[in-house]
Design an enzyme around this catalytic site. Structure first.
Site, mmCIF file in Angstrom:
data_model
loop_
_atom_site.group_PDB
_atom_site.id
_atom_site.type_symbol
_atom_site.label_atom_id
_atom_site.label_comp_id
_atom_site.label_asym_id
_atom_site.label_seq_id
_atom_site.Cartn_x
_atom_site.Cartn_y
_atom_site.Cartn_z
ATOM 1 N N GLY A 198 6.154 -8.576 -17.689
ATOM 2 C CA GLY A 198 7.345 -8.009 -17.069
ATOM 3 C C GLY A 198 7.024 -7.255 -15.800
ATOM 4 O O GLY A 198 5.862 -7.042 -15.439
ATOM 5 N N GLY A 209 6.061 -4.545 -13.971
ATOM 6 C CA GLY A 209 5.443 -3.259 -14.259
ATOM 7 C C GLY A 209 5.394 -2.334 -13.071
ATOM 8 O O GLY A 209 5.200 -1.125 -13.230
ATOM 9 N N ARG A 210 5.532 -2.881 -11.868
ATOM 10 C CA ARG A 210 5.569 -2.023 -10.675
ATOM 11 C C ARG A 210 6.553 -2.545 -9.636
ATOM 12 O O ARG A 210 6.429 -2.265 -8.447
ATOM 13 C CB ARG A 210 4.176 -1.876 -10.077
ATOM 14 C CG ARG A 210 3.519 -3.182 -9.656
ATOM 15 C CD ARG A 210 2.227 -2.910 -8.904
ATOM 16 N NE ARG A 210 1.492 -4.131 -8.641
ATOM 17 C CZ ARG A 210 0.565 -4.243 -7.702
ATOM 18 N NH1 ARG A 210 0.271 -3.220 -6.933
ATOM 19 N NH2 ARG A 210 -0.075 -5.384 -7.520
ATOM 20 N N LYS A 217 8.679 -3.567 -4.625
ATOM 21 C CA LYS A 217 7.362 -3.533 -5.268
ATOM 22 C C LYS A 217 6.682 -2.198 -4.969
ATOM 23 O O LYS A 217 6.644 -1.754 -3.827
ATOM 24 C CB LYS A 217 6.509 -4.690 -4.749
ATOM 25 C CG LYS A 217 5.253 -4.952 -5.564
ATOM 26 C CD LYS A 217 4.635 -6.284 -5.176
ATOM 27 C CE LYS A 217 3.407 -6.588 -6.012
ATOM 28 N NZ LYS A 217 2.820 -7.890 -5.650
ATOM 29 N N GLY A 224 2.811 1.976 -11.896
ATOM 30 C CA GLY A 224 3.968 1.395 -11.239
ATOM 31 C C GLY A 224 3.943 1.461 -9.733
ATOM 32 O O GLY A 224 4.911 1.072 -9.077
ATOM 33 N N ARG A 276 10.204 -7.371 -1.336
ATOM 34 C CA ARG A 276 9.958 -8.812 -1.386
ATOM 35 C C ARG A 276 11.292 -9.520 -1.582
ATOM 36 O O ARG A 276 12.109 -9.102 -2.405
ATOM 37 C CB ARG A 276 9.005 -9.091 -2.549
ATOM 38 C CG ARG A 276 8.608 -10.526 -2.722
ATOM 39 C CD ARG A 276 7.474 -10.630 -3.712
ATOM 40 N NE ARG A 276 7.819 -10.122 -5.037
ATOM 41 C CZ ARG A 276 6.915 -9.896 -5.990
ATOM 42 N NH1 ARG A 276 5.632 -10.087 -5.761
ATOM 43 N NH2 ARG A 276 7.302 -9.463 -7.174
ATOM 44 N N ARG A 323 10.034 -16.779 -13.127
ATOM 45 C CA ARG A 323 8.699 -17.388 -13.156
ATOM 46 C C ARG A 323 8.543 -18.286 -14.378
ATOM 47 O O ARG A 323 9.373 -18.249 -15.286
ATOM 48 C CB ARG A 323 7.634 -16.283 -13.260
ATOM 49 C CG ARG A 323 7.767 -15.180 -12.248
ATOM 50 C CD ARG A 323 7.630 -13.811 -12.926
ATOM 51 N NE ARG A 323 8.013 -12.748 -12.004
ATOM 52 C CZ ARG A 323 7.189 -12.222 -11.103
ATOM 53 N NH1 ARG A 323 5.944 -12.611 -11.042
ATOM 54 N NH2 ARG A 323 7.626 -11.293 -10.274
ATOM 55 N N ASP A 375 2.565 -16.216 -14.953
ATOM 56 C CA ASP A 375 3.562 -15.227 -14.530
ATOM 57 C C ASP A 375 3.608 -15.080 -13.025
ATOM 58 O O ASP A 375 4.493 -14.383 -12.499
ATOM 59 C CB ASP A 375 3.292 -13.868 -15.185
ATOM 60 C CG ASP A 375 1.887 -13.358 -14.928
ATOM 61 O OD1 ASP A 375 0.942 -13.973 -15.443
ATOM 62 O OD2 ASP A 375 1.728 -12.343 -14.216
ATOM 63 N N ASP A 381 3.537 -13.547 -5.327
ATOM 64 C CA ASP A 381 2.597 -12.502 -5.723
ATOM 65 C C ASP A 381 1.265 -12.626 -4.972
ATOM 66 O O ASP A 381 0.339 -13.291 -5.411
ATOM 67 C CB ASP A 381 2.359 -12.504 -7.236
ATOM 68 C CG ASP A 381 1.945 -11.115 -7.725
ATOM 69 O OD1 ASP A 381 1.444 -10.331 -6.904
ATOM 70 O OD2 ASP A 381 2.135 -10.819 -8.908
#
Length: 493
Positions: A95, A97-98, A118, A131, A181, A188, A257, A267
């Protein structure tokens, strides 16, 4: 049609993902920095995608919103839930997380853009993390999103970069930053995996229907829509990775992911453009076994797609999914060879061209030839039998081996009556002069750490058009200095 220029307060939000059941996400607001956020860079090209007036970036509220301390009307922040295979091992829950999905914007052309913040602070999915993003990693992602877009590679985009004076610890103490972003979707492969492995097939089907209705609407009335959807994801992924291979770019962390359901580059962590050509190039020093080495990316794409295929077994016969996967190899090889033929300046497609490009790459690997520089300079190749092409020969430890290859290349050009000047124009359109080498990004990072952000915008402007000649920027096309050839980057990068 006259385009409406929006302010922050008048952006048009339509948060479709937030209307899915709460099993898909956790509602959470960004955590403000303890110090005042400040704008480091705003990407005008991205503001135009949102119909956002670029002058809005000059308002202090801009840094507030995209630094995590303010919300504007229409935002419904949430952290997306997913799982995934990380370095081949299934992790049951990951998930955001940050990162936090602030909302989904619809522009005047009907295009939809997620605003994904992000570095926004802890979420219920942060596990042991804080995070936050550090300035170093935010700069690398900000620049590479736009560099890849300039190369014509499908990718997430970057709206802006916001800094702070807050201290964040990674491998050392650094300052925190946020990056916004943008993408039509941040769903995903792992978004499907979590519901499959939890045996929550109703949620799984709801997600598939949502993705198809939102991003593959032509498949909605089709009887075998889930199979057709998977087939399109396979094709997009094959084309994406083929393009990475052609420009010499390595992702570094191709976990499921980090695989976009839309076939976007997603990412940006320990990525790297190759300097010297090395098929086994590993850009991530955390990848001890080379799982995500450059030459492994096509295979990993197939492996990840097979993980996605497994999640569709409740709705699609296994043999049908396997038949689609069986077509992947031909797709990626065909797309890659088309890129290589274009890089060679060839117009007609012939089976023997694969051998021609493979022989050249073998020579390049043996002499550790700079990948980007050589392909760009190959456009200067003279097909005149009397020409020595000395500038090209100098790249090789054994120039006579290059001469032998050049003879075969010359014959191939003559076979399609290629004209040197016309060919060079074609080749310069597909062989970039500039790429975001790690040492260029590092230079921008080091200046930014001293509060000088000018290099970030300079690189952003250059990489928007990497195929053109920018005479005042020729030093950015040179081979890296020795210190810049083997910079160490990891998952925290």
């Amino acid at each position: 049609m006259v385009m409406t220029r929006h302010t922050l307060e008048t952006l048009r939000f339509d948060n479709r993902y937030a209307r899915l059941p709460e099993a898909f996400y956790a509602k959470v607001n960004p955590t403000p920095f303890s110090s005042a956020p400040f704008l480091i860079s705003a990407n005008r090209s991205a503001t135009e995608l949102l119909d956002l007036d670029p002058r809005e970036a000059m308002r202090p509220e801009f840094a507030g919103v995209f630094g995590g301390s303010l919300l504007v009307p229409g935002m419904e922040p949430l952290a997306m839930l997913y799982s995934g295979h990380q370095f081949g091992v299934y992790v049951p829950q990951l998930g955001d997380g940050r990162a936090i999905l602030l909302g989904e914007i619809v522009n005047g052309r009907g295009e939809r853009w997620d605003l994904h913040l992000k570095g926004a602070g802890m979420t219920p999915f942060s596990r042991d993390g804080d995070g936050r993003s550090v300035l170093r990693s935010a700069i690398r992602e900000y620049l590479c999103c736009e560099a890849m877009h300039g190369l014509g590679i499908p990718t997430t985009r970057a709206l802006c970069l916001v800094g702070s004076d807050d201290k964040v610890y990674r491998e050392q103490v650094e300052t925190g930053a946020t990056i916004v972003r943008m993408a039509p979707s941040h769903v995903r492969f792992g978004s499907f995996e979590i519901f499959y492995y939890r045996k929550q097939h109703e949620h799984l089907q709801r997600l598939a229907d949502y993705v198809i209705e939102s991003h593959f609407p032509h498949l909605v009335p089709v009887a075998d829509k889930y199979l057709r959807f998977f087939a399109e994801v396979v094709e997009r992924t094959a084309r994406l990775i083929a393009h990475w291979q052609a420009v010499g770019w390595s992702h570094g962390v191709l976990n499921t992911d980090n695989m976009s359901i839309l076939g976007l580059t997603l990412d940006y962590g320990p990525y790297g453009f190759m300097d010297d050509y090395d098929p086994g190039f590993i850009c991530n020093h955390s990848d001890y076994n080379g799982r995500y080495a450059f030459n492994q990316q096509p295979y990993i794409g197939l492996w990840n797609l097979s993980c996605l295929a497994q999640t569709l077994l409740p709705f699609v016969p296994k043999e049908d999914l396997k038949a689609v996967l069986d077509g992947y190899q031909g797709m990626i090889e065909g797309a890659y060879q088309a890129h290589m033929s274009n890089k060679l300046g060839l117009v007609e497609k012939r089976e023997a061209d694969t051998v021609l490009s493979d022989e050249l790459k073998s020579l390049m690997a043996g002499s550790r030839v700079d990948y980007t520089i050589f392909w760009r300079e190959l456009g200067t190749f003279s097909s005149d039998p009397a020409a020595k092409n000395e500038r090209l020969r100098e790249h090789f430890l054994n120039p006579e081996q290059f001469d032998a290859w050049a003879g075969r290349y010359r014959e191939r050009l003559r076979a399609e009556q290629s004209r040197d000047e016309e060919r060079r124009v074609r080749m310069d359109r597909v062989n970039p002069k500039y790429v975001l080498r790690n040492y260029l990004a590092q230079g921008a990072i080091e200046k930014a750490q001293q509060k000088d952000y000018t290099e970030i915008d300079r690189l952003l402007d250059l990489l928007r058009d990497p195929y053109a000649d920018h005479p005042s920027m020729n030093s950015y096309a040179a081979a890296p200095p020795n210190w810049g050839k083997h910079l160490s980057v990891s998952c925290s990068s």
